[in-house]
Design a protein around this motif. Structure first.
Motif, short mmCIF file in Angstrom:
data_model
loop_
_atom_site.label_atom_id
_atom_site.label_comp_id
_atom_site.label_asym_id
_atom_site.label_seq_id
_atom_site.Cartn_x
_atom_site.Cartn_y
_atom_site.Cartn_z
N PHE A 1 4.16 -2.86 -33.42
CA PHE A 1 4.73 -2.58 -32.11
C PHE A 1 5.58 -3.76 -31.66
CE2 PHE A 1 4.92 -1.72 -27.61
CZ PHE A 1 4.90 -0.34 -27.53
N LYS A 2 6.68 -3.47 -30.96
CA LYS A 2 7.56 -4.51 -30.41
C LYS A 2 7.45 -4.52 -28.89
CE LYS A 2 11.11 -4.11 -34.01
NZ LYS A 2 12.56 -3.82 -34.25
N GLY A 3 7.73 -5.67 -28.29
CA GLY A 3 7.84 -5.73 -26.84
C GLY A 3 6.52 -5.56 -26.12
N THR A 4 6.54 -5.80 -24.81
CA THR A 4 5.32 -5.71 -24.01
C THR A 4 5.45 -4.74 -22.85
OG1 THR A 4 6.04 -7.55 -22.60
CG2 THR A 4 4.66 -8.10 -24.52
N GLU A 5 6.68 -4.32 -22.51
CA GLU A 5 6.85 -3.45 -21.35
C GLU A 5 8.03 -2.51 -21.56
OE1 GLU A 5 9.17 -6.03 -18.11
OE2 GLU A 5 7.44 -7.12 -18.95
N VAL A 6 8.06 -1.47 -20.72
CA VAL A 6 9.14 -0.49 -20.74
C VAL A 6 9.09 0.27 -19.43
CG1 VAL A 6 7.82 1.41 -21.79
CG2 VAL A 6 10.29 1.25 -22.20
N SER A 7 10.24 0.73 -18.95
CA SER A 7 10.25 1.45 -17.68
C SER A 7 9.84 2.91 -17.87
CB SER A 7 11.64 1.41 -17.06
OG SER A 7 12.56 2.19 -17.81
N ARG A 8 9.24 3.46 -16.82
CA ARG A 8 8.90 4.89 -16.84
C ARG A 8 10.15 5.74 -17.02
NH1 ARG A 8 4.89 2.80 -13.46
NH2 ARG A 8 2.78 3.57 -13.97
N LYS A 9 11.27 5.30 -16.43
CA LYS A 9 12.52 6.05 -16.60
C LYS A 9 12.93 6.09 -18.07
CE LYS A 9 14.94 6.13 -12.21
NZ LYS A 9 16.23 5.88 -11.52
N SER A 10 12.65 5.02 -18.80
CA SER A 10 12.97 5.00 -20.23
C SER A 10 12.12 5.99 -20.99
CB SER A 10 12.78 3.59 -20.80
OG SER A 10 13.70 2.68 -20.24
N VAL A 11 10.83 6.01 -20.68
CA VAL A 11 9.93 6.96 -21.35
C VAL A 11 10.35 8.39 -21.03
CG1 VAL A 11 7.55 7.71 -21.64
CG2 VAL A 11 8.06 5.28 -21.28
N ALA A 12 10.66 8.64 -19.76
CA ALA A 12 11.11 9.98 -19.36
C ALA A 12 12.38 10.37 -20.10
CB ALA A 12 11.33 10.03 -17.86
N ASP A 13 13.29 9.43 -20.29
CA ASP A 13 14.53 9.71 -21.01
C ASP A 13 14.24 10.12 -22.45
OD1 ASP A 13 17.64 9.33 -20.86
OD2 ASP A 13 17.03 8.37 -22.75
N PHE A 14 13.29 9.46 -23.08
CA PHE A 14 12.93 9.81 -24.46
C PHE A 14 12.29 11.19 -24.51
CE2 PHE A 14 10.28 9.54 -28.34
CZ PHE A 14 11.27 9.27 -29.26
N VAL A 15 11.44 11.49 -23.54
CA VAL A 15 10.83 12.82 -23.48
C VAL A 15 11.91 13.90 -23.33
CG1 VAL A 15 9.30 14.34 -22.16
CG2 VAL A 15 8.64 11.96 -22.57
N ASP B 1 5.08 12.95 -35.74
CA ASP B 1 5.31 11.51 -35.79
C ASP B 1 4.73 10.88 -34.53
OD1 ASP B 1 6.19 9.09 -36.73
OD2 ASP B 1 8.29 9.68 -36.89
N SER B 2 4.57 9.57 -34.56
CA SER B 2 4.08 8.79 -33.42
C SER B 2 5.05 7.64 -33.21
CB SER B 2 2.67 8.27 -33.70
OG SER B 2 2.17 7.54 -32.59
N ILE B 3 5.66 7.60 -32.02
CA ILE B 3 6.78 6.71 -31.77
C ILE B 3 6.42 5.68 -30.70
CG2 ILE B 3 9.20 6.56 -31.07
CD1 ILE B 3 8.73 8.00 -33.72
N GLY B 4 6.60 4.39 -31.02
CA GLY B 4 6.42 3.33 -30.04
C GLY B 4 7.68 3.14 -29.23
N LEU B 5 7.52 2.84 -27.93
CA LEU B 5 8.65 2.63 -27.03
C LEU B 5 8.48 1.32 -26.28
CD1 LEU B 5 8.81 6.19 -25.43
CD2 LEU B 5 10.46 5.26 -27.05
N ASP B 6 9.50 0.47 -26.33
CA ASP B 6 9.47 -0.78 -25.56
C ASP B 6 10.88 -1.15 -25.15
OD1 ASP B 6 10.45 -3.44 -27.26
OD2 ASP B 6 9.92 -1.72 -28.51
N LYS B 7 10.99 -2.04 -24.18
CA LYS B 7 12.29 -2.57 -23.79
C LYS B 7 12.63 -3.74 -24.70
CE LYS B 7 14.84 -4.70 -19.98
NZ LYS B 7 14.80 -5.15 -18.56
N PRO B 8 13.80 -3.73 -25.32
CA PRO B 8 14.18 -4.85 -26.19
C PRO B 8 14.14 -6.18 -25.45
CG PRO B 8 15.71 -3.03 -26.45
CD PRO B 8 14.84 -2.69 -25.29
N GLY B 9 13.68 -7.21 -26.16
CA GLY B 9 13.66 -8.55 -25.59
C GLY B 9 12.47 -8.86 -24.72
N THR B 10 11.44 -7.99 -24.73
CA THR B 10 10.26 -8.24 -23.89
C THR B 10 9.05 -8.69 -24.71
OG1 THR B 10 9.56 -5.91 -23.97
CG2 THR B 10 11.03 -6.58 -22.17
#
Length: 213
Positions: free
Chosen positions: A169-183, A196-205
């Protein structure tokens, strides 16, 4: 399409529902325990609100009538039980596509100090996510995409990267808006990331903890 959102009062679930109402012609079924918790936005013409518990099989199966895709925003320490009930109801109703909100750590994939910190921080919930993953893998007739977002923020941004089930896994945080966008991406094209199982994070965190800790 006709989409059922289970756990529709969740913050990310509401973001997803509002975008679907604004940007698509999809029909929505919002399934939750207390319908009064939703705002006036849920009174749109293409929205049906169903009050019920996922463990109420008859109610859920009826709500799944003619549904094409389920987005599960369920959570809690009893997530494994809820997942078992959801999968059984989907099979009974003949619905075969699921987008499932999981969590980082569900696959023991978070490395280093952050991984150790995360294990302690959500220790009460990780067993449920891990058991839910096992149940999903044992139900191949339901084509599932699991999401494993980092720690969530309410930042007004869409900025994310993905990792696969076999990557650390990369990063430590991500916005809810980002997760919603992926959904939304998955709902618009259900052929993406099947089984599949996909990890989501904000780059650089990257770090040992989320920035606000």
């Amino acid at each position: 399409m006709k989409i059922l959102i289970a756990g529709a009062h969740g913050a990310t679930a509401q973001l997803v529902a509002k975008r679907l109402i604004a940007d698509t012609t999809d029909e929505l079924v919002l399934f939750l325990r207390d319908a009064k918790r939703l705002g006036d936005w849920a009174k749109a013409d293409r929205v049906t609100v169903v009050e019920g518990d996922v463990k109420q099989t008859e109610t859920l199966v009826k709500a799944l009538t003619d549904v094409d895709v389920v987005y599960s925003n369920l959570g809690g320490t009893d997530l494994a039980d809820l997942t078992s009930e959801l999968l059984a109801a989907m099979k009974q109703a003949g619905v075969h596509r699921l987008i499932f909100y999981s969590a980082l750590g569900a696959l023991n994939e978070v490395p280093g100090k952050f991984g150790a910190w995360n294990e302690q921080a959500i220790a009460a919930f990780l067993p449920g996510f891990r058991k839910a993953n096992d149940l999903i893998l044992k139900t191949p007739e339901i084509v599932t995409t699991q999401l494993r977002p980092a720690w969530l923020t309410n930042n007004d941004e869409v900025a994310y990267e993905t990792t696969s089930a076999t990557e650390p896994f990369k990063g430590t945080e991500v916005s809810r808006k980002s997760v919603a966008d992926f959904v939304i991406r998955l709902l618009k094209d259900p052929s993406l990331y099947q089984n599949d199982s996909i990890g989501l994070d904000k780059p650089g965190t990257d770090g040992d903890q989320p920035s606000w800790i």
